[in-house]
Design a protein around this motif. Sequence first.
Motif, short mmCIF file in Angstrom:
data_model
loop_
_atom_site.label_atom_id
_atom_site.label_comp_id
_atom_site.label_asym_id
_atom_site.label_seq_id
_atom_site.Cartn_x
_atom_site.Cartn_y
_atom_site.Cartn_z
N ALA A 39 5.32 6.68 -49.44
CA ALA A 39 5.94 5.43 -49.92
C ALA A 39 4.97 4.60 -50.75
O ALA A 39 3.76 4.58 -50.51
N ARG A 40 5.52 3.91 -51.75
CA ARG A 40 4.70 2.96 -52.49
C ARG A 40 4.31 1.79 -51.60
O ARG A 40 3.19 1.28 -51.68
N ARG A 41 5.23 1.38 -50.76
CA ARG A 41 4.93 0.35 -49.78
C ARG A 41 5.86 0.54 -48.58
O ARG A 41 6.96 1.07 -48.70
N THR A 42 5.39 0.10 -47.44
CA THR A 42 6.16 0.21 -46.21
C THR A 42 6.27 -1.16 -45.57
O THR A 42 5.28 -1.88 -45.45
N VAL A 43 7.48 -1.52 -45.18
CA VAL A 43 7.71 -2.77 -44.46
C VAL A 43 8.07 -2.43 -43.02
O VAL A 43 8.92 -1.56 -42.77
N VAL A 44 7.41 -3.08 -42.07
CA VAL A 44 7.65 -2.84 -40.65
C VAL A 44 8.33 -4.06 -40.06
O VAL A 44 7.79 -5.18 -40.13
N VAL A 45 9.52 -3.87 -39.49
CA VAL A 45 10.25 -4.98 -38.89
C VAL A 45 10.45 -4.73 -37.40
O VAL A 45 10.63 -3.59 -36.97
N SER A 46 10.39 -5.80 -36.63
CA SER A 46 10.61 -5.71 -35.20
C SER A 46 10.76 -7.12 -34.65
O SER A 46 10.64 -8.11 -35.39
#
Length: 204
Positions: A39-46
């Motif tokens: 991935a170019r960028r990864t967003v982590v949500v929780s």
Amino acid sequence: MRKQSDRRSVLQVELREFDPVGNAQLHAIRAAAQAIKAARRTVVVSSGSGTGPAHVLGYLGTIMGCDIQLALGSSTGQAAQVARLQEGDCLVVLNIWRLTRAIRGLARVGRERGATVCVLTDLRSSPLADDAHHLIATPIEGIQAGPSLTAMVAAVQAILAEMADDDSARVRRRPEGVERPRPHGRPALGRVFRIAPSHRPTWR
């Protein structure tokens, strides 16, 4: 002595609950690691208890050279970060115990935006599976009143281990500045503190 024995039994129960050897789990872990690396960028949500394992993934993944952004604040802030995702990006969703409407919506938006969606959850039948490209199910049962994070942290560490095994220069490269002396004599990360014979604290 009894408290130490109780703690040992807690750990043994939690370790028995997590079986990382299943083929489906291994495939999902490897696929998630590959998605984050590519991935170019990864967003982590929780939210809630899931923010603990999320911090582990974000911190260590960033040290490996990946662009990982944590979105663990307000629902509005999370939505703003997920809305910027596009094809070639990755969304990692960690959910434990209670699935909120906000987290469910974020997974759906990430999928609609074209991002690869990786889900770590305690339920194989979680509604998040509808929007997940890769689903990793980790049990949360323990002998304590609250949920156990042992299995999910282990799954996160397994993902990071797969990422570290990659031969690409981006992941293999040691991040700039780590283990490099800082200005004004401040030690870099990883220095070992010792007491010299002169009884003056020094760094090496």
